[in-house]
Design a protein around this motif. Structure first.
Motif, PDB file in Angstrom:
ATOM      1  N   THR A  93       0.821  -1.216   0.000  1.00 23.32           N
ATOM      2  CA  THR A  93       0.000   0.000   0.000  1.00 23.32           C
ATOM      3  C   THR A  93       0.859   1.271   0.000  1.00 23.32           C
ATOM      4  O   THR A  93       0.420   2.316  -0.482  1.00 23.32           O
ATOM      5  N   LYS A  94       2.064   1.167   0.542  1.00 23.34           N
ATOM      6  CA  LYS A  94       2.978   2.309   0.540  1.00 23.34           C
ATOM      7  C   LYS A  94       3.745   2.444  -0.786  1.00 23.34           C
ATOM      8  O   LYS A  94       4.372   3.476  -1.045  1.00 23.34           O
ATOM      9  N   PHE A 123      -6.349  -8.658   1.590  1.00 23.94           N
ATOM     10  CA  PHE A 123      -6.143  -7.996   0.300  1.00 23.94           C
ATOM     11  C   PHE A 123      -7.471  -7.810  -0.441  1.00 23.94           C
ATOM     12  O   PHE A 123      -7.709  -6.769  -1.065  1.00 23.94           O
ATOM     13  N   LEU A 124      -8.343  -8.821  -0.361  1.00 22.45           N
ATOM     14  CA  LEU A 124      -9.659  -8.701  -1.005  1.00 22.45           C
ATOM     15  C   LEU A 124     -10.469  -7.572  -0.377  1.00 22.45           C
ATOM     16  O   LEU A 124     -11.134  -6.797  -1.079  1.00 22.45           O
ATOM     17  N   LEU A 125     -10.421  -7.470   0.947  1.00 28.42           N
ATOM     18  CA  LEU A 125     -11.136  -6.391   1.630  1.00 28.42           C
ATOM     19  C   LEU A 125     -10.565  -5.029   1.265  1.00 28.42           C
ATOM     20  O   LEU A 125     -11.303  -4.035   1.193  1.00 28.42           O
ATOM     21  N   LEU A 130     -11.003  -0.003   0.561  1.00 30.12           N
ATOM     22  CA  LEU A 130      -9.990   1.050   0.516  1.00 30.12           C
ATOM     23  C   LEU A 130      -9.743   1.468  -0.917  1.00 30.12           C
ATOM     24  O   LEU A 130      -9.173   0.717  -1.711  1.00 30.12           O
ATOM     25  N   GLU A 131     -10.153   2.674  -1.236  1.00 29.46           N
ATOM     26  CA  GLU A 131     -10.093   3.156  -2.608  1.00 29.46           C
ATOM     27  C   GLU A 131      -8.675   3.186  -3.160  1.00 29.46           C
ATOM     28  O   GLU A 131      -8.434   2.896  -4.333  1.00 29.46           O
ATOM     29  N   PHE A 132      -7.705   3.555  -2.303  1.00 27.82           N
ATOM     30  CA  PHE A 132      -6.336   3.685  -2.808  1.00 27.82           C
ATOM     31  C   PHE A 132      -5.771   2.356  -3.281  1.00 27.82           C
ATOM     32  O   PHE A 132      -4.818   2.297  -4.051  1.00 27.82           O
ATOM     33  N   PHE A 133      -6.380   1.241  -2.837  1.00 28.29           N
ATOM     34  CA  PHE A 133      -5.868  -0.064  -3.236  1.00 28.29           C
ATOM     35  C   PHE A 133      -6.304  -0.429  -4.651  1.00 28.29           C
ATOM     36  O   PHE A 133      -5.888  -1.434  -5.209  1.00 28.29           O
ATOM     37  N   LYS A 134      -7.189   0.388  -5.212  1.00 27.52           N
ATOM     38  CA  LYS A 134      -7.621   0.161  -6.590  1.00 27.52           C
ATOM     39  C   LYS A 134      -6.736   0.905  -7.587  1.00 27.52           C
ATOM     40  O   LYS A 134      -6.953   0.850  -8.796  1.00 27.52           O
ATOM     41  N   GLU A 135      -5.752   1.622  -7.083  1.00 27.05           N
ATOM     42  CA  GLU A 135      -4.823   2.323  -7.965  1.00 27.05           C
ATOM     43  C   GLU A 135      -4.011   1.319  -8.774  1.00 27.05           C
ATOM     44  O   GLU A 135      -3.614   0.267  -8.270  1.00 27.05           O
ATOM     45  N   TYR A 139      -2.019  -2.117  -7.474  1.00 27.08           N
ATOM     46  CA  TYR A 139      -2.487  -3.407  -7.991  1.00 27.08           C
ATOM     47  C   TYR A 139      -1.351  -4.158  -8.682  1.00 27.08           C
ATOM     48  O   TYR A 139      -1.156  -5.369  -8.470  1.00 27.08           O
ATOM     49  N   LEU A 140      -0.592  -3.426  -9.518  1.00 23.84           N
ATOM     50  CA  LEU A 140       0.527  -4.033 -10.233  1.00 23.84           C
ATOM     51  C   LEU A 140       1.614  -4.507  -9.270  1.00 23.84           C
ATOM     52  O   LEU A 140       2.194  -5.587  -9.452  1.00 23.84           O
ATOM     53  N   LEU A 141       1.883  -3.727  -8.228  1.00 23.59           N
ATOM     54  CA  LEU A 141       2.894  -4.107  -7.245  1.00 23.59           C
ATOM     55  C   LEU A 141       2.480  -5.365  -6.488  1.00 23.59           C
ATOM     56  O   LEU A 141       3.310  -6.235  -6.211  1.00 23.59           O
ATOM     57  N   LEU A 142       1.198  -5.476  -6.159  1.00 26.69           N
ATOM     58  CA  LEU A 142       0.706  -6.677  -5.476  1.00 26.69           C
ATOM     59  C   LEU A 142       0.922  -7.911  -6.340  1.00 26.69           C
ATOM     60  O   LEU A 142       1.461  -8.928  -5.876  1.00 26.69           O
TER      61      LEU A 142
END
Length: 367
Positions: A93-94, A123-125, A130-135, A139-142
């Motif tokens: 996330t960072k 991660f699914l939650l 968390l909107e920022f996790f849709k960036e 997403y690519l880093l995950l």
């Protein structure tokens, strides 16, 4: 007078509930230390190095189930994967690429089954709440960290197998530092060649794990229904636990499922944290504990609704996942790494909630 005070202090220090509070307080203390970013980076890097050494050279707690399936926890139990998962979640996330990759690899190398399920759900939650996790970058880093972690795991298994085949060992070095008895203990490998293949082994272990959690949870509920077994009455060893279960046959499950003394001894004790706590202290104190954690959960939910800091949001969500879903790891134990982590998360959650709810911080007050 002095001797009486000394005895009282010793008894107080040996109290399990005091040890639990002390373990939790360690996490609280760490949450308010300065230089948090540096501490997090160093801490998880050290964990990764320890797990990697353990995996490659069979040092510490290591399980080898087959040629392609291995788990290593260094000097920790399998709950360390849950702590590593927090680092992975935070670093993704960072947007910290290198740390995301090495913590993902450490999660796969340690391979705690329940922990991996928990981090997957978290991660699914994140995607849902968390909107920022849709960036795109996040997403690519995950996905990249998962891929690198899997490739790193396969490479590490092959490297570990070659190290063992070539008789490369850390035993000579450890013998120069520690007594032979201690070295033999930390170089012991468990579960060797107990499975035919990696996938069948994972499936077998999952089924066995859930069965154990089910049976021991029923045992714990029975103990709670009897008012709890506090102090010396608590079956704190596998032998005592097995003897208690065989003697009392809780809810008739020994008869129904054919459970014997050896089955209960292998299970070792109640593995659900809150049920285990209630089995020792009874329903009343268990309710108090749940209410305390419930208040922190309320603050965490409030943070998810109003807080904007990414660290607070991630920590709040992970606390909720552990509190509501992690009922298979017995983390309510003195010295538990997960309990220290819960104290750490609690510190962040309560400080954030407190600051946000103060009148001088509200928009109405400023206006």
């Amino acid at each position: 007078m002095v001797s009486n005070l000394t005895v009282s202090n010793i008894v107080l220090f040996e109290s399990n509930i005091i040890k639990l509070a002390f373990t939790f307080s360690i996490g609280l203390f760490l949450s308010v230390m300065p230089y948090q970013v540096i501490i997090k980076k160093i801490f998880f890097f050290i964990l990764f190095v320890g797990i990697a050494i353990s995996f490659l050279f069979n040092v510490g707690e290591v399980y080898i189930y087959g040629e392609n399936y291995k788990r290593a926890f260094f000097y920790f139990s399998d709950e360390i994967t849950t702590v590593l998962a927090l680092g992975w979640l935070l670093f993704v996330t960072k947007g910290w690429v290198k740390l995301s990759i090495i913590t993902a690899l450490a999660v796969f190398l340690s391979g705690g089954k329940i922990s991996i399920l928990l981090i997957t759900f978290t991660f699914l939650l994140c995607f849902i709440f968390l909107e920022f996790f849709k960036e795109y970058k996040t997403y690519l880093l995950l996905l990249s960290s998962i891929l690198c972690g899997l490739i790193g795991y396969v490479s590490s298994v092959n490297l570990a197998n070659n190290i063992e085949k070539n008789n490369i060992s850390m035993r000579p070095l450890l013998l120069k530092i520690f007594p032979k008895k201690e070295v033999e203990k930390v170089m012991k490998v468990s579960g060797r060649a107990s499975c035919q293949g990696a996938l069948s082994c994972i499936k077998l272990n999952l089924v066995a794990s859930f069965k154990q959690r089910y049976f021991t949870s029923l045992a714990g509920i029975w103990m709670i229904s009897k008012g709890g077994f506090s102090g010396k009455q608590y079956p704190n060893t596998p032998d005592k636990f097995a003897a208690l279960m065989v003697e009392n046959n809780p809810f008739g499950i020994n008869t129904k499922y054919g459970l014997t003394y050896n089955h209960w001894k292998k299970m070792g004790g109640v593995q659900s944290p809150f049920i285990d706590f209630g089995a020792g202290y009874g329903p009343s104190i268990l309710c108090v504990l749940i209410l305390c954690f419930g208040f922190v959960a309320y603050c965490a939910i409030s943070n998810l609704r109003f807080a904007e800091d990414r660290t607070i949001l991630v920590f709040s969500l992970y606390f909720l996942v552990i509190f509501f879903l992690n009922h298979t790891q017995s983390w309510l134990k003195s010295g538990s790494a997960v309990l220290i982590m819960m104290g750490y998360l609690t510190g962040y959650i309560l400080i954030s909630w407190y600051k946000r709810t103060q009148p001088f911080n509200s928009s109405e007050s400023i206006a």
